[in-house]
Structures are given as C-alpha cells and as structure tokens.
Scaffold this motif. Structure first.
Motif, PDB file in Angstrom:
ATOM      1  N   PHE A  47       0.825  -1.217   0.000  1.00 15.62           N
ATOM      2  CA  PHE A  47       0.000   0.000   0.000  1.00 15.62           C
ATOM      3  C   PHE A  47       0.856   1.262   0.000  1.00 15.62           C
ATOM      4  O   PHE A  47       0.509   2.250  -0.642  1.00 15.62           O
ATOM      5  CB  PHE A  47      -0.955   0.018   1.194  1.00 15.62           C
ATOM      6  N   ALA A  48       1.957   1.267   0.732  1.00 16.40           N
ATOM      7  CA  ALA A  48       2.811   2.452   0.812  1.00 16.40           C
ATOM      8  C   ALA A  48       3.410   2.812  -0.540  1.00 16.40           C
ATOM      9  O   ALA A  48       3.740   3.976  -0.786  1.00 16.40           O
ATOM     10  CB  ALA A  48       3.919   2.237   1.841  1.00 16.40           C
ATOM     11  N   ASN A  49       3.525   1.846  -1.410  1.00 15.42           N
ATOM     12  CA  ASN A  49       4.019   2.103  -2.763  1.00 15.42           C
ATOM     13  C   ASN A  49       2.909   2.558  -3.707  1.00 15.42           C
ATOM     14  O   ASN A  49       3.143   2.727  -4.908  1.00 15.42           O
ATOM     15  CB  ASN A  49       4.692   0.859  -3.334  1.00 15.42           C
ATOM     16  N   GLY A  50       1.698   2.734  -3.179  1.00 20.65           N
ATOM     17  CA  GLY A  50       0.584   3.206  -3.995  1.00 20.65           C
ATOM     18  C   GLY A  50      -0.068   2.119  -4.816  1.00 20.65           C
ATOM     19  O   GLY A  50      -0.824   2.406  -5.732  1.00 20.65           O
ATOM     20  N   LYS A  51       0.201   0.883  -4.516  1.00 24.60           N
ATOM     21  CA  LYS A  51      -0.347  -0.259  -5.261  1.00 24.60           C
ATOM     22  C   LYS A  51      -1.341  -1.017  -4.381  1.00 24.60           C
ATOM     23  O   LYS A  51      -1.451  -0.776  -3.197  1.00 24.60           O
ATOM     24  CB  LYS A  51       0.776  -1.210  -5.686  1.00 24.60           C
ATOM     25  N   GLY A  52      -2.018  -1.976  -4.966  1.00 19.11           N
ATOM     26  CA  GLY A  52      -2.884  -2.864  -4.199  1.00 19.11           C
ATOM     27  C   GLY A  52      -4.256  -2.318  -3.877  1.00 19.11           C
ATOM     28  O   GLY A  52      -4.888  -2.763  -2.923  1.00 19.11           O
ATOM     29  N   SER A  53      -4.734  -1.374  -4.665  1.00 19.04           N
ATOM     30  CA  SER A  53      -6.048  -0.798  -4.372  1.00 19.04           C
ATOM     31  C   SER A  53      -7.163  -1.837  -4.469  1.00 19.04           C
ATOM     32  O   SER A  53      -8.215  -1.672  -3.835  1.00 19.04           O
ATOM     33  CB  SER A  53      -6.341   0.365  -5.313  1.00 19.04           C
ATOM     34  N   PHE A  54      -6.932  -2.916  -5.205  1.00 15.27           N
ATOM     35  CA  PHE A  54      -7.951  -3.959  -5.315  1.00 15.27           C
ATOM     36  C   PHE A  54      -8.141  -4.705  -3.990  1.00 15.27           C
ATOM     37  O   PHE A  54      -9.102  -5.447  -3.831  1.00 15.27           O
ATOM     38  CB  PHE A  54      -7.590  -4.946  -6.430  1.00 15.27           C
ATOM     39  N   LEU A  55      -7.254  -4.502  -3.025  1.00 10.96           N
ATOM     40  CA  LEU A  55      -7.377  -5.145  -1.721  1.00 10.96           C
ATOM     41  C   LEU A  55      -8.177  -4.319  -0.711  1.00 10.96           C
ATOM     42  O   LEU A  55      -8.458  -4.790   0.379  1.00 10.96           O
ATOM     43  CB  LEU A  55      -5.983  -5.421  -1.142  1.00 10.96           C
ATOM     44  N   ILE A  56      -8.524  -3.093  -1.067  1.00 11.74           N
ATOM     45  CA  ILE A  56      -9.252  -2.207  -0.155  1.00 11.74           C
ATOM     46  C   ILE A  56     -10.744  -2.471  -0.308  1.00 11.74           C
ATOM     47  O   ILE A  56     -11.324  -2.260  -1.376  1.00 11.74           O
ATOM     48  CB  ILE A  56      -8.927  -0.734  -0.433  1.00 11.74           C
ATOM     49  N   ALA A  57     -11.357  -2.937   0.768  1.00 14.01           N
ATOM     50  CA  ALA A  57     -12.780  -3.268   0.748  1.00 14.01           C
ATOM     51  C   ALA A  57     -13.598  -2.008   0.468  1.00 14.01           C
ATOM     52  O   ALA A  57     -13.330  -0.937   0.991  1.00 14.01           O
ATOM     53  CB  ALA A  57     -13.202  -3.870   2.078  1.00 14.01           C
ATOM     54  N   GLY A  58     -14.584  -2.145  -0.354  1.00 11.40           N
ATOM     55  CA  GLY A  58     -15.432  -1.025  -0.725  1.00 11.40           C
ATOM     56  C   GLY A  58     -14.930  -0.335  -1.982  1.00 11.40           C
ATOM     57  O   GLY A  58     -15.705  -0.054  -2.884  1.00 11.40           O
ATOM     58  N   TYR A  59     -13.646  -0.063  -2.030  1.00 11.67           N
ATOM     59  CA  TYR A  59     -13.081   0.581  -3.211  1.00 11.67           C
ATOM     60  C   TYR A  59     -13.077  -0.390  -4.391  1.00 11.67           C
ATOM     61  O   TYR A  59     -13.357   0.000  -5.515  1.00 11.67           O
ATOM     62  CB  TYR A  59     -11.662   1.081  -2.934  1.00 11.67           C
ATOM     63  N   ASN A  60     -12.753  -1.637  -4.113  1.00 12.01           N
ATOM     64  CA  ASN A  60     -12.657  -2.616  -5.203  1.00 12.01           C
ATOM     65  C   ASN A  60     -14.013  -2.969  -5.804  1.00 12.01           C
ATOM     66  O   ASN A  60     -14.073  -3.515  -6.894  1.00 12.01           O
ATOM     67  CB  ASN A  60     -11.936  -3.883  -4.752  1.00 12.01           C
ATOM     68  N   THR A  61     -15.098  -2.651  -5.128  1.00  6.59           N
ATOM     69  CA  THR A  61     -16.425  -2.961  -5.658  1.00  6.59           C
ATOM     70  C   THR A  61     -17.049  -1.786  -6.405  1.00  6.59           C
ATOM     71  O   THR A  61     -18.141  -1.928  -6.956  1.00  6.59           O
ATOM     72  CB  THR A  61     -17.377  -3.388  -4.524  1.00  6.59           C
ATOM     73  N   LEU A  62     -16.358  -0.643  -6.422  1.00 10.97           N
ATOM     74  CA  LEU A  62     -16.893   0.520  -7.129  1.00 10.97           C
ATOM     75  C   LEU A  62     -16.822   0.296  -8.639  1.00 10.97           C
ATOM     76  O   LEU A  62     -15.885  -0.331  -9.136  1.00 10.97           O
ATOM     77  CB  LEU A  62     -16.083   1.770  -6.789  1.00 10.97           C
ATOM     78  N   PRO A  63     -17.779   0.841  -9.363  1.00 15.74           N
ATOM     79  CA  PRO A  63     -17.679   0.788 -10.826  1.00 15.74           C
ATOM     80  C   PRO A  63     -16.511   1.665 -11.296  1.00 15.74           C
ATOM     81  O   PRO A  63     -16.117   2.600 -10.598  1.00 15.74           O
ATOM     82  CB  PRO A  63     -19.020   1.344 -11.309  1.00 15.74           C
ATOM     83  N   PRO A  64     -15.959   1.373 -12.455  1.00  9.76           N
ATOM     84  CA  PRO A  64     -14.782   2.122 -12.942  1.00  9.76           C
ATOM     85  C   PRO A  64     -14.978   3.640 -13.001  1.00  9.76           C
ATOM     86  O   PRO A  64     -14.051   4.390 -12.712  1.00  9.76           O
ATOM     87  CB  PRO A  64     -14.544   1.550 -14.335  1.00  9.76           C
ATOM     88  N   GLU A  65     -16.171   4.096 -13.369  1.00 12.06           N
ATOM     89  CA  GLU A  65     -16.394   5.546 -13.437  1.00 12.06           C
ATOM     90  C   GLU A  65     -16.377   6.198 -12.060  1.00 12.06           C
ATOM     91  O   GLU A  65     -16.013   7.366 -11.915  1.00 12.06           O
ATOM     92  CB  GLU A  65     -17.692   5.884 -14.187  1.00 12.06           C
ATOM     93  N   GLU A  66     -16.749   5.462 -11.014  1.00 14.99           N
ATOM     94  CA  GLU A  66     -16.664   5.971  -9.644  1.00 14.99           C
ATOM     95  C   GLU A  66     -15.220   5.949  -9.138  1.00 14.99           C
ATOM     96  O   GLU A  66     -14.807   6.835  -8.408  1.00 14.99           O
ATOM     97  CB  GLU A  66     -17.546   5.147  -8.713  1.00 14.99           C
ATOM     98  N   LYS A  67     -14.464   4.924  -9.522  1.00 14.91           N
ATOM     99  CA  LYS A  67     -13.063   4.832  -9.101  1.00 14.91           C
ATOM    100  C   LYS A  67     -12.240   5.998  -9.636  1.00 14.91           C
ATOM    101  O   LYS A  67     -11.279   6.423  -8.993  1.00 14.91           O
ATOM    102  CB  LYS A  67     -12.441   3.509  -9.576  1.00 14.91           C
ATOM    103  N   GLU A  68     -12.608   6.524 -10.784  1.00 10.28           N
ATOM    104  CA  GLU A  68     -11.884   7.654 -11.369  1.00 10.28           C
ATOM    105  C   GLU A  68     -12.008   8.915 -10.530  1.00 10.28           C
ATOM    106  O   GLU A  68     -11.186   9.816 -10.654  1.00 10.28           O
ATOM    107  CB  GLU A  68     -12.383   7.919 -12.785  1.00 10.28           C
TER     108      GLU A  68
END
Length: 102
Positions: A18-39
């Motif tokens: 996470f400190a390297n700015g990677k792994g966002s798919f592991l964050i609960a709630g964020y990974n379930t957002l549609p792509p337009e919301e993630k932007e």
C-alpha cells in the motif's frame, strides 16, 4: 505467538504494498466501485494512507506478541486499545470529508 507474528508479517507486507501506492484492489469497498466511480478517487493517496494504517496495526500486534512472550498482560491491553482506536480513527477519517476525492 506464532500466529500473531504471522499476522504482523502479513500486515507489514500489505503496508509495503500500500505504501508504494499499489494494491487498491485489496481495499474493501473501493474494489467494488464501478470504474467511473473509481476515477473520482485519488487511488495513490488512499493506498498510501492504508499503508500507514497497516504499519500502525502491525505495531499493535507486535505489542500483543511481546505481551505473550514476557507474560505482561497490561501490554496486551494497551495494544488492543490502540488497535481498536486506530480502526475507529481509520473508518471515520476515510469516510468523512471527501479526503481522497480528486
């Protein structure tokens, strides 16, 4: 104690990712957002914040392991109180104020 140390290693590993700015798919709630919301979110800032929280939580777990190794019960309670406080802080901080919106 071995299980606690494995948890510490896991949390430190996640903290590094996470400190390297990677792994966002592991964050609960964020990974379930549609792509337009993630932007709409600053993914790198969110990941870096989660990395800091993983390191903080792993420190609390180290206190648990030290408590068990030296049979010092009050150290476990301090680690547990810190763990709960960090989780509550994290939930409130992330979900209020639109801090991670672009």
């Amino acid at each position: 104690m071995i299980i606690t140390l494995l948890g510490v290693v896991l949390f430190i590993g996640l903290g590094i990712v996470f400190a390297n700015g990677k792994g966002s798919f592991l964050i609960a709630g964020y990974n379930t957002l549609p792509p337009e919301e993630k932007e709409k979110y600053d993914t790198v800032a969110l990941c870096k914040f989660m990395g800091k929280m993983m390191f903080s939580l792993s420190f609390c777990m180290v206190l648990w392991a030290v408590s068990e190794a030296y049979d010092v019960n009050w150290l476990f309670y301090i680690g547990l109180a810190l763990f709960i406080a960090i989780v509550v802080f994290m939930l409130i901080y992330v979900n209020t104020g639109n801090r991670f919106r672009k």
